[in-house]
Every structure is written in structure tokens, then in C-alpha cells.
Design a protein around this motif. Structure first.
Motif, PDB file in Angstrom:
ATOM      1  N   VAL A 109       0.850  -1.193   0.000  1.00  0.00           N
ATOM      2  CA  VAL A 109       0.000   0.000   0.000  1.00  0.00           C
ATOM      3  C   VAL A 109       0.886   1.243   0.000  1.00  0.00           C
ATOM      4  N   GLN A 111       1.132   5.277   0.262  1.00  0.00           N
ATOM      5  CA  GLN A 111       0.347   6.339   0.884  1.00  0.00           C
ATOM      6  C   GLN A 111       0.888   7.709   0.478  1.00  0.00           C
ATOM      7  N   THR A 119      -4.201   9.760   0.480  1.00  0.00           N
ATOM      8  CA  THR A 119      -4.718   8.890  -0.577  1.00  0.00           C
ATOM      9  C   THR A 119      -3.833   7.662  -0.643  1.00  0.00           C
ATOM     10  N   SER A 120      -4.429   6.501  -0.875  1.00  0.00           N
ATOM     11  CA  SER A 120      -3.648   5.258  -0.920  1.00  0.00           C
ATOM     12  C   SER A 120      -3.940   4.489  -2.207  1.00  0.00           C
ATOM     13  N   VAL A 121      -2.914   3.782  -2.676  1.00  0.00           N
ATOM     14  CA  VAL A 121      -3.030   2.891  -3.833  1.00  0.00           C
ATOM     15  C   VAL A 121      -2.449   1.546  -3.425  1.00  0.00           C
ATOM     16  N   THR A 144      -6.479  -4.840  -6.657  1.00  0.00           N
ATOM     17  CA  THR A 144      -5.958  -3.482  -6.695  1.00  0.00           C
ATOM     18  C   THR A 144      -7.008  -2.551  -6.098  1.00  0.00           C
ATOM     19  N   ALA A 145      -6.551  -1.463  -5.486  1.00  0.00           N
ATOM     20  CA  ALA A 145      -7.496  -0.569  -4.812  1.00  0.00           C
ATOM     21  C   ALA A 145      -6.956   0.853  -4.786  1.00  0.00           C
ATOM     22  N   ILE A 146      -7.875   1.789  -4.697  1.00  0.00           N
ATOM     23  CA  ILE A 146      -7.550   3.188  -4.424  1.00  0.00           C
ATOM     24  C   ILE A 146      -8.451   3.628  -3.283  1.00  0.00           C
ATOM     25  N   GLY A 147      -7.882   4.378  -2.339  1.00  0.00           N
ATOM     26  CA  GLY A 147      -8.677   4.734  -1.172  1.00  0.00           C
ATOM     27  C   GLY A 147      -8.281   6.067  -0.571  1.00  0.00           C
ATOM     28  N   THR A 148      -9.023   6.457   0.459  1.00  0.00           N
ATOM     29  CA  THR A 148      -8.741   7.672   1.207  1.00  0.00           C
ATOM     30  C   THR A 148      -8.669   7.331   2.696  1.00  0.00           C
ATOM     31  N   GLU A 161     -12.624   3.023   0.437  1.00  0.00           N
ATOM     32  CA  GLU A 161     -11.837   2.284  -0.542  1.00  0.00           C
ATOM     33  C   GLU A 161     -12.696   1.806  -1.710  1.00  0.00           C
ATOM     34  N   ARG A 163     -12.195  -1.112  -4.565  1.00  0.00           N
ATOM     35  CA  ARG A 163     -11.289  -2.252  -4.778  1.00  0.00           C
ATOM     36  C   ARG A 163     -11.826  -3.165  -5.874  1.00  0.00           C
TER      37      ARG A 163
END
Length: 204
Positions: A109, A111, A119-121, A144-148, A161, A163
């Protein structure tokens, strides 16, 4: 190149990227955290008994749990487990059947922080355990994911997230069959699940 070799080539690329993102160094590691998740998961369709009719798979709530450790100032290692129960209606007897899935992945992950907000990938590799009414099977899977992330305090954060899971299934697998009759079959070599999730991260 067939779908299997393409999939494993993708796994190799993701693993290499994760190793580059997460230089595990005990000098920089500064804590663990646990995160329970809840959200909604959306699935691809499957084939009916005749192999051509499309059957809709239900969109359902899911539950997840993650254990993460800070591997660097801008990166985490994470073990994520996620469970969902999907249903579909057979075109043979019009009865509902279930497909329970447990996902387990190791992820890197990255950050990108801005004060209390980040923000995270994430990229991950692992497996998906499918348990249907007539059998079960374990398949390789990537995610795979993108999140806050919003830091409420030093130890608590709100996490959101988006995902995607991609699992390498087998169209000829008999977990959706009973004796010589198949009530459904997978639509192609990849099973896709997408999820919207919310969680609370606790650092200790």
C-alpha cells in the motif's frame, strides 16, 4: 500467449512492484494497525445451464478485516481478508443458489499524505476460495485498490476504498454442477468482483 500465462505474468509484475514499494526495514517500521471493513460488492454474471444464457449474480454486502504494518514513511504491508455471499437464480428450476467467496491477499500500500488526509493505492496477490452449493475450489487472485484515509487521532482513522478483485477461474470446473447436470458455469477465465468499502483503522 494464453490467459493462464498472462495472468501469472501479471502476478510476477505486481509482486516485483510491491517489493519496490515496501522495503521492509525494522528501523523505519513504527507500528501495526487493524481495520474492520464493511461495504457492498458487485460481481460479474455467469452462464446458465445451456452455456449461452447470462445469469445475473447478486450484488451483496461484504465484510473485511485487514492487518497492516508501516514498512516505510509512505508505504504499508497489508494482509486483507474479505468475505461475501453471492446468489443467482438457476434457469433450470428457478431456484436460488449461492456462491460464497473468501478473498485473502497480501498487498503493498503506497500512501500519499497531506496533513491528516491521505490517498492510498494498493496492489496485492493471493487467493479466492469459492464455496458453491455443489462444491468448492481455490483460485489464484490479484487485487488493486484506491482509497482515502482521514486521521481522527493518533490511533484512529476513517478509511474508504474502491477495490477490484480478479480471480483466475476454470470454465470447466464442476463446483456449479450436480452429477452430470451443470446449473451454471463461469463466464470466461476471470471472475471479477468490485467493492466499495468503509472502515475504521486502529493503530497500536
Amino acid at each position: 500467449m494464453n490467459s493462464s500465462s498472462s495472468f501469472y505474468g501479471m502476478l510476477y509484475s505486481i509482486t516485483t512492484l510491491m517489493c519496490a514499494l515496501l522495503p521492509l526495514n525494522t528501523a523505519t517500521a513504527n507500528g501495526f494497525e487493524i481495520t474492520p471493513y464493511i461495504g457492498q460488492m458487485y460481481s460479474t454474471d455467469i452462464h446458465g445451464s445451456d452455456g449461452s444464457t447470462e445469469l445475473s449474480v447478486s450484488d451483496d454486502p461484504h465484510l473485511g478485516f485487514a492487518i497492516a504494518w508501516q514498512a516505510s514513511n509512505q508505504g504499508q504491508g497489508q494482509v486483507l481478508i474479505n468475505a461475501v455471499n453471492h446468489d443467482f437464480t438457476s434457469d433450470i428450476d428457478q431456484q436460488k443458489y449461492s456462491i460464497d467467496i473468501i478473498y485473502a491477499h497480501f498487498s503493498g500500500v503506497a500512501q500519499f499524505k497531506q496533513q491528516n488526509y491521505s490517498t492510498s493505492v494498493a496492489l496485492g496477490v493471493g487467493g479466492a476460495y469459492f464455496d458453491a452449493d455443489n462444491g468448492s475450489s481455490l483460485y489464484p487472485s490479484i487485487t488493486t485498490a484506491i482509497g482515502t484515509r482521514y486521521e481522527i487521532s493518533k490511533n484512529l482513522a476513517l478509511v474508504t476504498e474502491l477495490r477490484l478483485y480478479a480471480s483466475l477461474t476454470d470454465e470447466d470446473d464442476d463446483i456449479l454442477c450436480q452429477s452430470d447436470t451443470c446449473i451454471a458455469s463461469f463466464d470466461g477465465a476471470l471472475w471479477l468482483d468490485s467493492a466499495i468499502s468503509f472502515g475504521i483503522a486502529y493503530r497500536f
